[in-house]
Design an enzyme around this catalytic site. Structure first.
Site, PDB file in Angstrom:
ATOM      1  CG  ASP A   1      -1.940   1.164   1.152  1.00  0.00           C
ATOM      2  OD1 ASP A   1      -2.976   0.976   0.491  1.00  0.00           O
ATOM      3  OD2 ASP A   1      -1.689   2.222   1.744  1.00  0.00           O
TER       4      ASP A   1
ATOM      5  CD  GLU B   1      -1.494   6.381   2.706  1.00  0.00           C
ATOM      6  OE1 GLU B   1      -2.135   7.339   2.205  1.00  0.00           O
ATOM      7  OE2 GLU B   1      -2.019   5.292   2.985  1.00  0.00           O
TER       8      GLU B   1
ATOM      9  CG  HIS C   1      -6.560   7.291   4.720  1.00  0.00           C
ATOM     10  ND1 HIS C   1      -6.793   6.924   3.420  1.00  0.00           N
ATOM     11  CD2 HIS C   1      -7.780   7.568   5.264  1.00  0.00           C
ATOM     12  CE1 HIS C   1      -8.088   7.000   3.158  1.00  0.00           C
ATOM     13  NE2 HIS C   1      -8.709   7.376   4.256  1.00  0.00           N
TER      14      HIS C   1
ATOM     15  CG  ASP D   1      -4.416   1.885   4.803  1.00  0.00           C
ATOM     16  OD1 ASP D   1      -4.825   1.865   5.983  1.00  0.00           O
ATOM     17  OD2 ASP D   1      -4.601   2.832   4.026  1.00  0.00           O
TER      18      ASP D   1
END
Length: 578
Positions: free
Chosen positions: A24, A26, A165, A170
């Site tokens: 994952d 960001e 987030h 995540d």
């Protein structure tokens, strides 16, 4: 019956022994072309057991937008001492090496990772990728989950980590979602990664049931033909490895709706092995033009192309015609449609005062001039205002634009575009730009093909990576024969034998090629590959200088705005489809 040991490719990768890396990211925004990675989190799992975790912040080149900082909690201060993507990404790729990547809404995360690889100049390892969002849309019913967001699925499968987030948390939640989905799919007989991939998209029962059609296709370059019960061709394709390519039609990698429909109708699949990839490309074009399979969209009607012709008469004019005749006239084309030919003709009329009327004129029978003469857009040869000799200068300018330097057309129309833009008539300026782009693009193509079509015979060869040579005999821009020589052998006897059995190609009227324009372009692309050597040339392979190629930048001017408009990485809905 004696058993046969299956290959790894046929058996597939068992889920219980496959290592997955759930990743994952960001980021500072939604598009990899305008945003950067700020955090990478990944969890490596095998057989339900966590083997390791990877997590790092990444310091971007630009500040974190305020709304992103509020959403993720990642601020510029937190990233001050974080490594750059040039350090973080190689470490992640090493962590994930040899595994199957998993992500929730994978096009987003994989799109950023691939863009980062391009940015720092390393090759993307071409991982096999699974998307838990896509799997959930196929597996779950609407009454189980109103959408397929990660937070919704984490609650449904009682994930041990709540998505927040942040990349690593995540990724941990996505691991639990993945295991929940695998548990559901195991009950319906999904036990390999390949079978799991089938559930990522709308693979029909017909696709699954007709995989046997690909069993007899050779793993070699060539052309494959799908046909129905009556033997009518449905689709023609080509590949450097036919077996690998046709197998994709029966798996999740085939997502085109029309191909799914074609597979449901198809009852047979034939492979035609070719000596070289170029021969396969050319054979595909010829078969499509001959059989006109309904599921092929391109190249079905090459005979419908249009040409722009400068007529042979005392006062020549431009005319849109279907074919090139051996009459000494100047031709430009082929255009994909009559509309494009008329756009190019309008561009010429804007720049050169050649007559636009269609009747045949005689210098001995003057007529009344039309409104174009009053607008100074025609020299009015019909009324005797221009003699045959004076008018011939306009005809020669058109001929030069077709066969050599179109500078006069370019200058006049660019002056017109600039004038319109200064008066803020931008739509009119764009229309002129598009017409000029059509003219230049076609002139470049016509001049390239015409130069090769004038050569009676050209033999060229290229050394193969595996050893040996591939070679082609080209006559009037048409592929007449193709062949290869084995590694370590003298290629000359093989070339001589191929030339002796090559197809006889009659000389076409210029600037037309011996085959279709698309075939000639395929041949030209191969000739321009680094390492291709000319063995012999019978004739003069000449290119005009100056030529339309000097204005190549204009030919793509209309496409710049479209290329700059990059849509959001993934616009698919997150609602379950089952």
């Amino acid at each position: 019956m004696e058993g046969v040991q299956g290959t790894i490719d046929e058996i597939g990768m068992p889920l219980e022994s496959t290592t997955f890396v759930v990743v994952d990211l960001e980021t500072t925004g939604g598009s990899p072309n305008a945003a950067e990675i700020t955090e990478i989190g990944a969890v490596k799992v095998n057989a339900g057991e966590v083997l390791g975790e990877f997590g790092t912040l990444v310091r971007p080149l630009s500040p974190v937008p305020p709304f992103i900082a509020v959403l993720t909690g990642i601020t510029d201060a937190m990233l001050a001492d974080a490594p750059r993507i040039s350090s973080a990404l190689p470490s992640f790729l090493e962590f994930a090496r040899g595994s199957v990547l998993v992500a929730h809404n994978a096009p987003f995360d994989i799109g950023f990772l691939r863009a980062a690889c391009d940015q720092i100049g390393i090759a993307w390892p071409m991982f096999q990728v699974l998307d838990t969002a896509r799997l959930a849309r196929r597996v779950l019913a609407r009454d189980e989950a109103h959408d397929c967001k990660l937070s919704t699925l984490a609650r449904l499968f009682r994930a041990s980590t709540t998505p927040n987030h942040r990349a690593l948390d995540d990724a941990r939640a996505t691991v639990d979602v993945l295991h929940g989905l695998l548990e559901r799919l195991g009950n319906v007989g999904v036990h390999t990664v390949e079978e799991l991939s089938l559930w990522q998209s709308t693979v029909t029962p017909a696709q699954r049931s007709k995989r046997h059609l690909a069993e007899q296709i050779p793993a070699a370059p060539g052309v494959y033909i799908f046909a129905d019960d009556g033997g009518r061709a449905l689709y023609v394709g080509k590949s450097k490895n036919m077996r690998t390519r046709v197998r994709n039609y029966f798996t999740a990698s085939e997502t085109r709706t029309r191909m799914t429909e074609m597979i449901a109708i198809a009852s047979s699949l034939t492979g035609i092995e070719c000596s070289t990839p170029l021969e396969a490309e050319v054979r595909e074009l010829r078969l499509i033009a001959e059989r006109k399979p309904r599921y092929n969209r391109k190249s079905r009607f090459p005979e419908r192309g249009s040409w722009l012709k400068l007529t042979i008469e005392p006062f020549p004019r431009l005319s849109v015609v279907r074919k090139v005749s051996d009459d000494g006239a100047a031709y430009l084309g082929p255009f994909g449609s009559r509309r494009l030919a008329e756009a190019a003709m309008t561009a010429v009329h804007e720049a050169i005062p050649i007559r636009q009327c269609t009747q045949r004129l005689s210098p001995k029978k003057p007529q009344s001039p039309c409104i174009l003469a009053e607008m100074d857009r025609c020299g009015a040869p019909c009324s005797g205002a221009e003699t045959v000799e004076q008018y011939a200068a306009h005809a020669e300018a058109v001929r030069s634009a077709f066969t050599g330097d179109p500078g006069q057309v370019v200058r006049r129309i660019r002056e017109r575009i600039e004038s319109l833009a200064n008066r803020q008539r931008y739509e009119d300026a764009a229309s002129h730009r598009d017409r000029l782009s059509t003219f230049i693009r076609t002139a470049m193509r016509c001049q390239r093909i015409g130069a090769l079509a004038a050569v009676r015979q050209l033999v060229a060869a290229r050394r193969l990576e595996s050893g040996g040579w591939e070679f082609h005999v080209i006559r009037h821009a048409r592929l007449a024969a193709a062949g290869t020589s084995p590694p370590g052998a003298d290629p000359r006897p093989y070339i001589d034998a191929t030339v002796a059995t090559a197809e006889t190609v009659p000389q076409p009227p210029p600037p037309r090629a011996g085959g279709t324009a698309e075939e000639a372009e395929c041949v030209l692309r191969w000739l321009e590959i680094p390492g291709v050597r000319l063995v012999e040339v019978d004739g003069d392979w000449l290119f005009p200088a100056p030529s339309a190629a000097a204005y190549a930048g204009i030919a793509t001017a209309g496409e710049v705005d479209h290329a700059a408009a990059v849509p959001f990485a993934d616009r698919r809905g997150l609602r379950p489809s089952a």
